[in-house]
Design a protein around this motif. Structure first.
Motif, PDB file in Angstrom:
ATOM      1  N   ASN A  51       0.819  -1.142  -0.063  1.00 50.01           N
ATOM      2  CA  ASN A  51      -0.056   0.003  -0.039  1.00 50.01           C
ATOM      3  C   ASN A  51       0.699   1.224   0.013  1.00 50.01           C
ATOM      4  N   LYS A  52       2.168   1.083   0.709  1.00 46.90           N
ATOM      5  CA  LYS A  52       2.918   2.383   0.749  1.00 46.90           C
ATOM      6  C   LYS A  52       3.271   2.531  -0.733  1.00 46.90           C
ATOM      7  N   LEU A  53       4.206   1.628  -1.412  1.00 44.98           N
ATOM      8  CA  LEU A  53       4.461   1.501  -2.878  1.00 44.98           C
ATOM      9  C   LEU A  53       3.335   2.338  -3.642  1.00 44.98           C
ATOM     10  N   ILE A  54       2.249   1.652  -3.531  1.00 42.50           N
ATOM     11  CA  ILE A  54       1.168   2.257  -4.497  1.00 42.50           C
ATOM     12  C   ILE A  54       0.849   3.720  -3.993  1.00 42.50           C
ATOM     13  N   SER A  55       0.788   3.988  -2.902  1.00 39.73           N
ATOM     14  CA  SER A  55       0.155   5.470  -2.558  1.00 39.73           C
ATOM     15  C   SER A  55       1.202   6.483  -2.626  1.00 39.73           C
ATOM     16  N   ASP A  56       2.627   5.791  -2.668  1.00 36.08           N
ATOM     17  CA  ASP A  56       3.652   7.082  -2.865  1.00 36.08           C
ATOM     18  C   ASP A  56       4.115   6.605  -4.318  1.00 36.08           C
ATOM     19  N   ALA A  57       3.301   6.518  -5.395  1.00 28.67           N
ATOM     20  CA  ALA A  57       3.589   6.132  -6.654  1.00 28.67           C
ATOM     21  C   ALA A  57       4.596   6.881  -7.187  1.00 28.67           C
ATOM     22  N   SER A  58       4.577   8.344  -7.114  1.00 26.16           N
ATOM     23  CA  SER A  58       5.629   9.187  -7.824  1.00 26.16           C
ATOM     24  C   SER A  58       6.969   8.969  -7.167  1.00 26.16           C
ATOM     25  N   GLN A  59       7.010   8.644  -6.015  1.00 22.53           N
ATOM     26  CA  GLN A  59       8.345   8.251  -5.518  1.00 22.53           C
ATOM     27  C   GLN A  59       8.803   6.835  -5.569  1.00 22.53           C
ATOM     28  N   SER A  60       7.951   5.937  -5.790  1.00 21.16           N
ATOM     29  CA  SER A  60       8.449   4.560  -5.723  1.00 21.16           C
ATOM     30  C   SER A  60       8.596   3.874  -7.351  1.00 21.16           C
ATOM     31  N   LYS A  61       8.015   4.559  -8.362  1.00 21.67           N
ATOM     32  CA  LYS A  61       8.264   3.936  -9.627  1.00 21.67           C
ATOM     33  C   LYS A  61       9.360   3.854 -10.279  1.00 21.67           C
ATOM     34  N   SER A  62      10.344   4.937 -10.108  1.00 23.87           N
ATOM     35  CA  SER A  62      11.660   4.681 -10.550  1.00 23.87           C
ATOM     36  C   SER A  62      12.392   3.504  -9.918  1.00 23.87           C
ATOM     37  N   ILE A 111      13.814  -7.077 -19.719  1.00 21.71           N
ATOM     38  CA  ILE A 111      12.411  -6.669 -19.274  1.00 21.71           C
ATOM     39  C   ILE A 111      12.569  -5.146 -18.777  1.00 21.71           C
ATOM     40  N   GLN A 112      13.577  -4.879 -18.026  1.00 21.68           N
ATOM     41  CA  GLN A 112      13.843  -3.423 -17.454  1.00 21.68           C
ATOM     42  C   GLN A 112      13.736  -2.455 -18.427  1.00 21.68           C
ATOM     43  N   LYS A 113      14.539  -2.942 -19.411  1.00 19.94           N
ATOM     44  CA  LYS A 113      14.846  -2.107 -20.803  1.00 19.94           C
ATOM     45  C   LYS A 113      13.460  -1.696 -21.432  1.00 19.94           C
ATOM     46  N   ARG A 114      12.674  -2.734 -21.415  1.00 22.33           N
ATOM     47  CA  ARG A 114      11.491  -2.646 -22.093  1.00 22.33           C
ATOM     48  C   ARG A 114      10.612  -1.567 -21.219  1.00 22.33           C
ATOM     49  N   VAL A 115      10.409  -2.000 -20.040  1.00 21.89           N
ATOM     50  CA  VAL A 115       9.737  -1.253 -19.089  1.00 21.89           C
ATOM     51  C   VAL A 115      10.027   0.345 -19.258  1.00 21.89           C
ATOM     52  N   LYS A 116      11.472   0.827 -19.262  1.00 22.14           N
ATOM     53  CA  LYS A 116      11.917   2.012 -19.335  1.00 22.14           C
ATOM     54  C   LYS A 116      11.329   2.648 -20.665  1.00 22.14           C
ATOM     55  N   GLU A 117      11.513   1.971 -21.709  1.00 20.81           N
ATOM     56  CA  GLU A 117      10.880   2.309 -23.182  1.00 20.81           C
ATOM     57  C   GLU A 117       9.445   2.632 -22.964  1.00 20.81           C
ATOM     58  N   LEU A 148       7.463   3.387 -20.602  1.00 21.20           N
ATOM     59  CA  LEU A 148       7.362   4.540 -19.595  1.00 21.20           C
ATOM     60  C   LEU A 148       8.241   5.681 -20.056  1.00 21.20           C
ATOM     61  N   SER A 149       8.820   5.561 -20.957  1.00 23.89           N
ATOM     62  CA  SER A 149       9.553   6.880 -21.648  1.00 23.89           C
ATOM     63  C   SER A 149      10.485   7.412 -20.466  1.00 23.89           C
ATOM     64  N   MET A 150      11.284   6.359 -19.932  1.00 25.01           N
ATOM     65  CA  MET A 150      12.143   6.656 -19.165  1.00 25.01           C
ATOM     66  C   MET A 150      13.836   6.680 -19.741  1.00 25.01           C
TER      67      MET A 150
END
Length: 143
Positions: free
Chosen positions: A45-56, A132-138, A140-142
């Protein structure tokens, strides 16, 4: 370790706190939701609620091959890792992408038949977590 202790003594506890990342506790997640249900799991729940911090840090954790108990309610997989759970939490945050999207096109058809086991089979091979990590970054435009 000695350097951190010395810094804490000199600069105070804020240095030690700064070392902690919101994603350091991924391995403590006990329950992932099915669809969008609510779960009684403080770490999730903390990871979800702090999505802006947790995403990266979730994205960076995808390559973590540390084994942990599978927190999904079913089907359970014995080889679940912190990286797998980081990806699953990230996909709960980022509704615009799904597990099939992060797989290489060559095996996306296999996903239709085998579901999540296609993903688990793919990441067992050396280096595929990085793909997988590279694809996720693509996605999410990271990059």
């Amino acid at each position: 370790m000695k350097i951190v202790v010395i810094l804490v003594l000199l600069l105070g506890p804020s240095v030690a706190i700064a070392e902690n990342c919101i994603c350091d506790d991924i391995s403590h997640i006990k329950t992932l939701p099915i669809k969008d249900e609510r779960v009684k799991d403080d770490t999730y729940n903390k990871l979800i609620s702090d999505a802006s911090q947790s995403k990266s840090c979730l994205v960076e954790s995808i390559t973590d091959a540390t084994l942990m108990r599978d927190p999904r309610q079913a089907p359970f997989y014995v080889g679940t890792t912190v990286g797998d759970v980081a990806l699953f939490v990230l996909l709960d945050i980022e509704k615009s992408i799904n597990l099939k999207d992060v797989l290489p096109e060559a095996i996306q058809n296999e996903y239709e038949n085998n579901g999540v086991y296609t993903y688990f089979s793919f990441v067992q091979k050396q280096g595929n977590r990085v793909l997988i990590q590279k694809r996720v970054k693509e996605l999410l435009s990271m990059d």
